[in-house]
Design an enzyme around this catalytic site. Structure first.
Site, PDB file in Angstrom:
ATOM      1  N   HIS A   1       1.274  -6.549   1.164  1.00 36.95           N
ATOM      2  CA  HIS A   1       0.499  -5.356   1.531  1.00 36.95           C
ATOM      3  C   HIS A   1       0.208  -5.288   3.027  1.00 36.95           C
ATOM      4  O   HIS A   1      -0.112  -4.220   3.529  1.00 36.95           O
ATOM      5  CB  HIS A   1      -0.841  -5.330   0.801  1.00 36.95           C
ATOM      6  CG  HIS A   1      -0.704  -5.226  -0.684  1.00 36.95           C
ATOM      7  ND1 HIS A   1       0.112  -4.314  -1.278  1.00 36.95           N
ATOM      8  CD2 HIS A   1      -1.283  -5.930  -1.687  1.00 36.95           C
ATOM      9  CE1 HIS A   1       0.028  -4.458  -2.600  1.00 36.95           C
ATOM     10  NE2 HIS A   1      -0.795  -5.436  -2.859  1.00 36.95           N
TER      11      HIS A   1
ATOM     12  N   ASP B   1       0.910 -10.153 -11.261  1.00 32.25           N
ATOM     13  CA  ASP B   1      -0.204  -9.431 -11.873  1.00 32.25           C
ATOM     14  C   ASP B   1       0.294  -8.403 -12.883  1.00 32.25           C
ATOM     15  O   ASP B   1      -0.488  -7.708 -13.496  1.00 32.25           O
ATOM     16  CB  ASP B   1      -1.147  -8.799 -10.840  1.00 32.25           C
ATOM     17  CG  ASP B   1      -0.429  -8.285  -9.634  1.00 32.25           C
ATOM     18  OD1 ASP B   1       0.797  -8.127  -9.724  1.00 32.25           O
ATOM     19  OD2 ASP B   1      -1.082  -8.041  -8.609  1.00 32.25           O
TER      20      ASP B   1
ATOM     21  N   GLY C   1     -15.665 -15.792  -5.763  1.00 33.26           N
ATOM     22  CA  GLY C   1     -15.415 -14.576  -6.535  1.00 33.26           C
ATOM     23  C   GLY C   1     -14.144 -13.851  -6.183  1.00 33.26           C
ATOM     24  O   GLY C   1     -13.852 -12.811  -6.740  1.00 33.26           O
TER      25      GLY C   1
ATOM     26  N   ASP D   1     -11.899  -6.977   0.981  1.00 33.26           N
ATOM     27  CA  ASP D   1     -10.798  -7.457   0.146  1.00 33.26           C
ATOM     28  C   ASP D   1     -10.106  -8.642   0.809  1.00 33.26           C
ATOM     29  O   ASP D   1      -9.574  -9.515   0.143  1.00 33.26           O
ATOM     30  CB  ASP D   1      -9.761  -6.330  -0.025  1.00 33.26           C
ATOM     31  CG  ASP D   1      -9.830  -5.722  -1.406  1.00 33.26           C
ATOM     32  OD1 ASP D   1     -10.684  -6.179  -2.183  1.00 33.26           O
ATOM     33  OD2 ASP D   1      -9.058  -4.815  -1.690  1.00 33.26           O
TER      34      ASP D   1
END
Lengths: 462, 668
Positions: free
Chosen positions: A141, A264, A27, A99
């Site tokens: 990040h 993205d 997922g 995450d």
């Protein structure tokens, strides 16, 4: 598809076939598989024959600690899905878990992506290539001691650090939909790195990227955040990217550029916020390339694997100044590209919440800020003394003045500033006083180096 | 009809109650339920009316800060009032709502420095937010991370290498060249070599037992030999042999037979593939578990690789089709027709059907928000017993933005943080509108908790009405039942009927001199039961809700004269109107005059010391000061000689030796 911008430049491409085998787990939207699909598509377009291809080696943990804290890297090194309970406390401390899940081969994945990025930076530093491309990883990040947003080790950061060894000013451009906050934070207080990020603002997990985040201390005005609203399309994006980047180039005058091509921001992406097509996205690459600076193209976010492959293939072609047909050639993953099997994608009909007025206002705001930059700022050029101890040569006079001497003895010829007086007694042609002495601080050209022994001799005689 | 097409990510209005304003939500998911309905999973956004008053004042200060920082143009009081309706608070709270309750789209944007606030008012259905509300913790936070500064966060910039100094790292150790474009071979030669490699691969498959079973036809072998892995290997071979075709060719056919390159797709047997499919069914994409329980002899990398190749097979496409039916429940968009049913709050025909909504509403009543008397439609608004109504446009405004266009008595009293506070009186409709779900038990708590105060500024008509319609009002009864509503409009209407008659028989009003408190209280007690004589006329239902506000005001303690301070220009307002004018109207009976109570009032009351008051304080001795503090209800006696000191010149030296020359700052 015509890319006429700039001259044909040498391209080095970094890829490791193992990189597609890592999987973040069930997922999770991050799929390194997209990097492999890109590579296979490059092969079927025969683009791989047009560039130098390198397989990077894994970076050592030591290399990674150049930015990341030792504890953090040690933790990344040792964490595995099966020993997670043992590390629960540290996982919390380093924000690893939700995450940024622990998956098999996590550290190897970091090592690979970092390896490619750092090797390409070294290549640029050595001027062995004009453009280096590494689509793997690029985890913008990740923080010094913290994983964040699917990113563990911040390879871009290590790249910039590497580039700074040879470049006075490095420009980092981030066209991912998310802000490159890891990079921005790391270079928030320096004027040697300017970070420019175009991103969707608000609601996103980082929460940073405010217009007002402009850097601090010496780095004030060296962070540029362009917050965008949902639904921005090619036309609007180009209308802001071009003027802002041109202005940045003019004011900051970097000597190397790192371009993060996160995907993205494409239309139809998992996050589904921006409405850029591949062409619009690649236009940014084209523009940055047209500045003719050493350029490093890195991957980033992008969660629809088929579009990742499409876009990065297209952008590699842009870097190579090669046209490729819209009809996709057959390859192992051909079926992913159905139902149209075309290279380019079309935008969706989503509403663009960015008004011209809004974008224009922000643009003006930036121009005001960029005006605050001292023109072409940065550190003074200075000679860093050699630390190696040179072999003492005998008498300088015996040396052939026409023979080129190595840098160490030539440095020795530069006498200390205090040795020179302003008195006239010794006044003779060629004498240096404090005002013209400053020139010596400049790095000597070969000519000067050759002249120097003679000058020295003269002085001694007088 | 793009307007009625709602997509994931859209901001929409939801209606969950006919009388309350819409909910503003963002659609996160649209799911089809078993019975064919569409359920929307949404992110909650909160309005100002949904959050407590303390958080509201926090939001106020945030807004002020924003205004200052972004140099907003000045907005009118009315705009400021309406802007509060346009502010939302994002939350991380999700809920599920039936998609049929969607009532239209709106736009919510994160406030940006370049925004001009008043522009939000010009656009219909536009909201902004800058803060995030946590409904559990009851906190408001800025939706912003921050960039941390410190050596813990910033990278150390390495020293630049000196010119000429070389990076002595061995590049061989960092990378390995796989392809060199500057090779002597032409494109055609490379293509030829690739064909040869495929041919060798086809032949190798023919020789290989397991392959010939799997690929029974020559075509299939050729296809298998054309897979990317063979090509990659061929390119690799060229590079390793220094782009010497002959050498490369011979490496393709080493001793012991031709090279056979097979990727995971081919490497896996049919039974392994079956196992994998079974495992995938069971565990989903949890490849670790799949490996552990089904395919322990495979490496994880090979399973992942196989998975992505398996996705290109017909088997996967079949499965996908099966799953497509399931995935059907997740919708990308949904069409909701425009809602046309009349709102039950609509007043159908005025006064014609008793018992219906329209009943009890009288002609000549005005819109609670814009005070118009003309509207095609009227809507009952507020608690039913209050019998307030809104015109059509104000009704839509109320539904969309959750407020009234103009600051009303109710709202102005309870909301504005600039209003002075009295003792925790919260106007009742306000308490009700704070949260539509609050039960009456909670309401009392809310009243106590919020301490939002108001100051009733009575109009002449109200004051008259109190006296004229004492029979309707029944003040004593109302005082005993503070939670029972009073219909102010009815009383006012009644009063206007009685007024012409009453004018001939003037009411006896004792012109009261300001008396000590005890006397006033006594007086009130004595007066009240004396005047229940006014004629009982029409049988208007009594709705005490509004007049109930008046209750008890006469009894407000007057502890210290306050005029001096208000006279100093402090912009206090009451009920949205400047307070000062009311106070100066000396014709009012003293008992009804409003007095602010600085000692009791919660924070917003600010004591602004003027030069005069500071001078006064100086005049006080230390002892006097302390005494005054202990007895706040007694007027201060200051030596008259010192009061007159108004010049900005040197202040008189304090009489008390201990006091400094610095003014004493009292923090009220």
């Amino acid at each position: 598809m015509v890319h006429t911008q700039g001259t044909r430049r040498k391209v080095c491409y970094y890829y490791d076939q193992d990189v597609g085998n890592y999987n973040y787990g069930q997922g999770h939207p991050m799929k390194p598989h997209g990097i492999r699909m890109t590579h296979n598509l490059l092969l079927s377009y025969s683009l791989d024959q047009k560039m130098e291809i390198y397989r990077p080696h894994k970076t050592s943990a030591e290399e990674m600690t150049k930015y990341h804290s030792n504890d953090y890297i040690k933790f990344l090194c040792s964490i595995r899905p099966d020993n997670m309970p043992k590390y629960s406390k540290q996982m919390q401390r380093f924000s690893v878990g939700e995450d940024c899940p622990v998956f098999d081969g996590l550290f190897e994945f970091c090592q690979l992506s970092t390896g490619g990025a750092v090797a390409s930076a070294v290549k640029l530093n050595k001027q062995q290539t004009d453009i280096a491309v590494s689509w793997a990883g690029n985890l913008h990040h990740a923080k010094k001691s913290e994983a964040s947003g699917f990113c563990y080790g911040n390879d871009i950061l290590l790249v910039i650090l590497e580039l700074l060894k040879c470049h006075q000013r490095v420009l980092y451009i981030d066209i991912d939909i998310q802000i490159g906050d890891g990079i921005e934070e790391a270079f928030y207080t320096t004027d040697q790195v300017m970070t420019v990020s175009f991103h969707k603002y608000g609601e996103y997990f980082q929460g940073t990227g405010d217009l007002r985040d402009i850097g601090a201390g010496k780095g004030r005005y060296y962070a540029v955040n362009y917050p965008l609203r949902d639904g921005i399309d090619d036309e609007y994006y180009d209308a802001i990217f071009k003027p802002v980047m041109s202005k940045v180039m003019e004011m900051f005058q970097p000597s190397a550029v790192v371009l993060q091509c996160g995907l993205d921001s494409l239309s139809g992406n998992w996050l589904d916020c921006f409405n850029l097509t591949i062409k619009g996205h690649a236009k940014c690459v084209e523009l940055v390339k047209s500045f003719n600076l050493p350029m490093l193209m890195l991957g980033g976010g992008g969660y629809t694997t088929c579009n990742v492959a499409r876009c990065w293939t297209y952008e590699t072609a842009v870097a190579l100044d090669t046209e490729i047909p819209n009809e996709l050639p057959y390859n192992n993953y051909f079926k992913y590209f159905g139902p149209d099997f075309k290279l380019l994608i079309s935008p969706s009909n989503m509403t663009n919440q960015n008004t011209n007025e809004y974008l224009e206002k922000i643009k003006q705001w930036f121009f005001e800020n960029l005006r605050m930059l001292p023109h072409a700022p940065g550190t003074q050029m200075q000679v860093i003394p050699e630390d190696a101890i040179p072999k003492e040569s005998g008498d300088e006079d015996e040396e052939d003045p026409d023979k080129r001497i190595s840098i160490c003895p030539s440095d020795k010829h530069i006498a200390c500033e205090e040795e020179f007086s302003d008195s006239d007694e010794e006044g003779e042609g060629g004498r240096k006083n404090s005002s013209n002495f400053k020139k010596v601080k400049r790095i000597k050209t070969q000519d000067e180096k050759e002249k120097e022994p003679e000058e020295k001799k003269e002085r001694r005689r007088s | 009809m793009a307007a009625n097409m709602y997509r994931v990510g859209d901001y929409v209005y939801f209606e969950n109650s006919s009388s309350n304003p819409y909910l503003v939500r963002r659609i996160e998911e649209l799911n089809k339920t078993a019975n064919g309905n569409v359920e929307a999973k949404v992110v909650c956004l909160f309005r100002r009316r949904d959050i407590s008053s303390s958080l509201n004042s926090l939001a106020d200060s945030n807004a002020r800060e924003f205004e200052e920082e972004s140099k907003q143009p000045v907005v009118s009081e009315q705009q400021r009032h309406q802007l509060k309706h346009r502010e939302l608070f994002l939350s991380r709270q999700f809920e599920s709502l039936p998609a049929t309750h969607i009532r239209g789209k709106c736009s919510v944007t994160l406030l940006n420095e370049t925004d001009i606030l008043s522009q939000y008012l010009e656009k219909e259905d536009c909201f902004f937010y800058s803060l995030v509300f946590d409904p559990v913790q009851k906190t408001l936070l800025a939706d912003q991370g921050e960039i941390r500064v410190g050596c813990k966060y910033q990278a150390e910039i390495p020293d630049r290498l000196a010119e000429g100094e070389l990076d002595n790292r061995n590049q061989q150790k960092m990378e390995m060249r796989v392809w060199d474009p500057d090779n002597p071979l032409t494109d055609r030669q490379i293509d030829q070599f690739l064909v040869v490699a495929r041919a060798v691969g086809t032949f190798a498959r023919a020789l290989d037992c397991s392959s010939s079973i799997r690929q029974p036809s020559l075509h299939m072998s050729a296809a298998a030999a054309s897979r990317d892995i063979t090509l990659f290997h061929a390119m690799d071979t060229l590079q390793r042999n220094g782009y010497d075709l002959a050498k490369a060719m011979s490496t393709l056919v080493p001793q012991g037979g031709p090279v056979l390159c097979r990727d995971e797709m081919e490497e896996w047997s049919a039974s392994e593939a079956m196992l994998f499919e079974e495992a995938l069914e069971k565990y989903g994409k949890d490849f670790n578990d799949i490996r552990q329980d089904f395919l322990p002899w495979k490496s994880l990398a090979s399973i992942v690789q196989f998975y992505y190749m398996w996705k290109t097979t017909d088997r996967y496409i079949q499965q996908k089709r099966l799953k497509a039916a399931e995935a059907d429940s997740k919708l990308k968009q949904v069409y909701i027709p425009t809602y046309t049913k009349p709102n039950p709050n609509q007043i159908i025909s005025v006064g014609s059907k008793p018992g219906m909504n329209g009943a009890g509403f009288q002609k000549g009543l005005t819109c609670e928000s814009c005070h118009t008397t003309q509207s095609a439609q009227w809507y009952a608004w507020g608690p039913p017993n209050m019998q307030c109504r809104l015109c059509a446009s104000c009704w839509i405004y109320w539904k969309k933005y959750g407020g009234l266009k103009t600051p009303t008595q109710l709202e102005g009293a309870a909301r504005g943080s600039t209003e002075p506070h009295s003792r925790g009186h919260l106007s009742r409709p306000e308490a009700q509108s704070l949260s539509p779900y609050t039960t009456s038990a909670n309401r009392a708590k809310l009243l106590a908790k919020n301490r939002q105060t108001f100051l009733l500024q009575t109009t002449k008509l109200t004051r008259l009405a109190r006296r004229m319609c004492r029979d309707l009002l029944q003040p004593r009864r109302a005082a005993r039942r503070p939670y029972a509503p009073i219909n102010a409009n009815a009383i006012k209407a009644e009063c206007s009927i009685r007024l012409p008659k009453a004018a001939k028989t003037p009411l006896k009003i004792h012109p009261l001199v300001r008396l000590p408190l005890a006397t006033i209280v006594k007086d009130l007690v004595a007066q009240a039961p004396l005047k229940p004589k006014t004629p009982r006329g029409t049988k208007t239902p009594i709705n005490r809700n509004q007049l109930a506000q008046n209750r008890g005001l006469g009894g407000i303690m007057v502890k210290r004269a306050y005029e001096a301070m208000t006279g100093a220009g402090v912009p206090f307002s009451a009920n949205g109107r400047p307070l000062a004018s009311g106070i100066r109207s000396g014709s009012q009976p003293a008992a009804k005059r409003q007095k602010l109570n600085p000692a009791d009032a919660p924070n917003p009351v600010v004591f602004v010391a003027t030069k005069d008051t500071r001078a006064l304080r100086k005049a006080l001795t230390h002892l006097e000061m302390r005494r005054a503090a202990r007895r706040p209800n007694l007027p201060l006696k200051v030596k008259p000689a010192l009061i007159t000191v108004r010049t900005p010149g040197p202040l008189p030296t304090p009489s008390h030796p201990a006091s400094t020359s610095e003014p004493i700052v009292l923090e009220d």
